[in-house]
Design a protein around this motif. Sequence first.
Motif, PDB file in Angstrom:
ATOM      1  N   GLU B  12      -0.182   3.449  -0.598  1.00 37.60           N
ATOM      2  CA  GLU B  12      -0.126   4.865  -0.986  1.00 37.60           C
ATOM      3  C   GLU B  12      -1.576   5.355  -0.986  1.00 37.60           C
ATOM      4  O   GLU B  12      -2.258   5.218  -1.988  1.00 37.60           O
ATOM      5  N   GLN B  66       3.987  -1.539  -7.387  1.00 37.29           N
ATOM      6  CA  GLN B  66       4.976  -0.495  -7.627  1.00 37.29           C
ATOM      7  C   GLN B  66       6.396  -1.039  -7.721  1.00 37.29           C
ATOM      8  O   GLN B  66       7.267  -0.397  -8.287  1.00 37.29           O
ATOM      9  N   TYR B  67       6.615  -2.222  -7.159  1.00 34.36           N
ATOM     10  CA  TYR B  67       7.987  -2.724  -7.097  1.00 34.36           C
ATOM     11  C   TYR B  67       8.197  -4.086  -7.748  1.00 34.36           C
ATOM     12  O   TYR B  67       9.216  -4.729  -7.511  1.00 34.36           O
ATOM     13  N   TRP B 143       1.863   3.437 -22.007  1.00 34.84           N
ATOM     14  CA  TRP B 143       2.446   3.346 -20.667  1.00 34.84           C
ATOM     15  C   TRP B 143       3.521   2.274 -20.573  1.00 34.84           C
ATOM     16  O   TRP B 143       4.268   2.232 -19.603  1.00 34.84           O
ATOM     17  N   ILE B 148       8.644   6.154 -20.911  1.00 36.61           N
ATOM     18  CA  ILE B 148       7.447   6.699 -20.280  1.00 36.61           C
ATOM     19  C   ILE B 148       7.123   5.900 -19.019  1.00 36.61           C
ATOM     20  O   ILE B 148       6.759   6.459 -17.982  1.00 36.61           O
ATOM     21  N   PHE B 150       9.208   4.454 -17.145  1.00 31.62           N
ATOM     22  CA  PHE B 150      10.197   4.852 -16.137  1.00 31.62           C
ATOM     23  C   PHE B 150       9.686   6.056 -15.337  1.00 31.62           C
ATOM     24  O   PHE B 150       9.635   6.035 -14.103  1.00 31.62           O
ATOM     25  N   ASP B 151       9.271   7.103 -16.058  1.00 34.68           N
ATOM     26  CA  ASP B 151       8.800   8.317 -15.384  1.00 34.68           C
ATOM     27  C   ASP B 151       7.523   8.048 -14.594  1.00 34.68           C
ATOM     28  O   ASP B 151       7.341   8.563 -13.495  1.00 34.68           O
ATOM     29  N   ALA B 152       6.629   7.235 -15.178  1.00 33.39           N
ATOM     30  CA  ALA B 152       5.336   6.973 -14.523  1.00 33.39           C
ATOM     31  C   ALA B 152       5.537   6.222 -13.207  1.00 33.39           C
ATOM     32  O   ALA B 152       4.791   6.427 -12.251  1.00 33.39           O
ATOM     33  N   MET B 153       6.547   5.344 -13.158  1.00 30.79           N
ATOM     34  CA  MET B 153       6.764   4.597 -11.925  1.00 30.79           C
ATOM     35  C   MET B 153       7.594   5.416 -10.927  1.00 30.79           C
ATOM     36  O   MET B 153       7.630   5.106  -9.749  1.00 30.79           O
ATOM     37  N   LEU B 154       8.265   6.464 -11.423  1.00 28.29           N
ATOM     38  CA  LEU B 154       9.120   7.257 -10.534  1.00 28.29           C
ATOM     39  C   LEU B 154       8.326   8.370  -9.845  1.00 28.29           C
ATOM     40  O   LEU B 154       8.540   8.644  -8.663  1.00 28.29           O
ATOM     41  N   SER B 155       7.424   8.990 -10.570  1.00 27.44           N
ATOM     42  CA  SER B 155       6.676  10.110  -9.993  1.00 27.44           C
ATOM     43  C   SER B 155       5.327   9.617  -9.498  1.00 27.44           C
ATOM     44  O   SER B 155       4.565   9.002 -10.248  1.00 27.44           O
ATOM     45  N   ILE B 156       5.017   9.889  -8.265  1.00 30.28           N
ATOM     46  CA  ILE B 156       3.770   9.395  -7.680  1.00 30.28           C
ATOM     47  C   ILE B 156       2.558  10.010  -8.390  1.00 30.28           C
ATOM     48  O   ILE B 156       1.534   9.343  -8.576  1.00 30.28           O
ATOM     49  N   LEU B 158       2.379  10.997 -11.609  1.00 35.66           N
ATOM     50  CA  LEU B 158       2.214  10.328 -12.893  1.00 35.66           C
ATOM     51  C   LEU B 158       1.698   8.917 -12.707  1.00 35.66           C
ATOM     52  O   LEU B 158       0.933   8.413 -13.524  1.00 35.66           O
ATOM     53  N   TYR B 159       2.096   8.270 -11.613  1.00 37.78           N
ATOM     54  CA  TYR B 159       1.652   6.900 -11.325  1.00 37.78           C
ATOM     55  C   TYR B 159       0.131   6.854 -11.215  1.00 37.78           C
ATOM     56  O   TYR B 159      -0.528   6.018 -11.841  1.00 37.78           O
ATOM     57  N   PHE B 161      -1.943   9.146 -12.346  1.00 41.03           N
ATOM     58  CA  PHE B 161      -2.494   9.566 -13.625  1.00 41.03           C
ATOM     59  C   PHE B 161      -2.586   8.361 -14.567  1.00 41.03           C
ATOM     60  O   PHE B 161      -3.604   8.137 -15.226  1.00 41.03           O
TER      61      PHE B 161
END
Lengths: 199, 272
Positions: B12, B66-67, B143, B148, B150-156, B158-159, B161
């Motif tokens: 990424e 990421q995975y 984190w 939290i 969940f959202d951080a890993m879902l949105s690039i 937030l990731y 950030f």
Amino acid sequence: MPEHSVGRWIRPVLVLALALVLGACGGSGYQTKGIEGLLPDLAFRLTSETGEPLTAEDLRGAPTVVFFGFTHCPDVCPTAMARIAAATEAAGEDLDGDLQVLFVSVDPGRDTPQRLADYTDFFSDRVTGATASVEQLRELTKRYRATFGYGEPNEFGDYNVSHSSAMYVFDARGQARALFRPSDSVTAMAADLRRIAEG
Amino acid sequence: MNTLVTWLQPWEPSLPVFAACALAVSLYAIGMMRGATPGFWPALSYFAGVALIYAVTQTHYDYYSQYLFSAHRLQHLVLHHLGPFLIALAMPATVLATALPARVRAWPRGPAAPLFGALRRVYRILQQPFIAGVLFVGVIYFWLTPEIHFDAMLSIDLYWFMNWTMLLDGLLFWWLIFERNDQAVTPRLSPGRRILLLALIMPPQIALGAYITFSGQNLFEIYDVCGRAFPIDPLLDQQIGGLITWIPAAMMSVMAAIIVLAFRLQGRDSDA
């Protein structure tokens, strides 16, 4: 000491600020997981189960549930497909518009259009199957922060595939709205589908 | 060869991360060319720190971060502990300042002085030992809160950030621990206070790591939702991740304490 009193309030304030930043994403009022603003709009170029090209534009006009799986999948996929078939059935009863489900196979090596068509017909008329080359699938899954991987084949040439277990729900305009996790109930999924279909 | 190219390519690409690493390396190199002599070990420590941060964010390793939960924990160990630890240990401020043109170095005393004064005050508040310690442990807990995370890993967005907060907080903390300059803006703690701070941040990290390791349930659903890099038992992935949060993270405190003591002894020798 003065710095200690500063420390006492700075952390809650910081946590609150970050929580607000995070709380602003995702959208509220969903019984499953709201993902408004967290994921990009629906966009793809695939080959459908009829062998024809299929793009996101073809699916505009009705909410679409997208699931990444493979037809040889022993447990996760059949369960997920049965659940989404039940949820769309329940939500669809009171709706004028349509609800559609896209089953994207991440195992193009084994999932031919014919095999996909047989598989999706088993679950519901609302389900369409599609697949693409591994590279195109990588691009698509990456867009939705999902991935897939292949295990080592056994003596019969069968191999396991790791894949996303989520269902991504897009509204009629193709905007990402909700994420159905394996832990979400069919009732909650149906309620959110109805909500998304109604606008 | 192909595999190497694949590995070196970012999964990424992030312009801010790439630019920050390039700036960090080039400023240090220019500083050395302009006559700064940090010595071999500090220079090695600095470049290794930057290289590690680059490697876990801008190579194919990031795909695994990421995975896979365990790979993600290792990425944060580098971003929050090891990378900033090595950079701060090198104390690169003098070398970096040498690289800057005299005009830029005069900024804090120029028309922008009030801005720099305000920044300095904020920095000094963040570097109060209690606040620094709470922040250091706090960002890890924050984190790793399942919702939290969940959202951080879902949105690039937030990731990135999340990764930036880890890196910047790591730099702040280890800088405070290793600061050796009397004239610096960073509060200069006594060796005893530094070691106390290092000891105090250990138990909460150990507790969190142990909780994750021994938790019988899958705490971080996001990796099932998004799929793992390869088929692996979710609990095994979580246990490895828990162990990384627990043992190497706490070990860094011990290593830092030994280094702080060594500096103290060295200071005594040179005084004598």
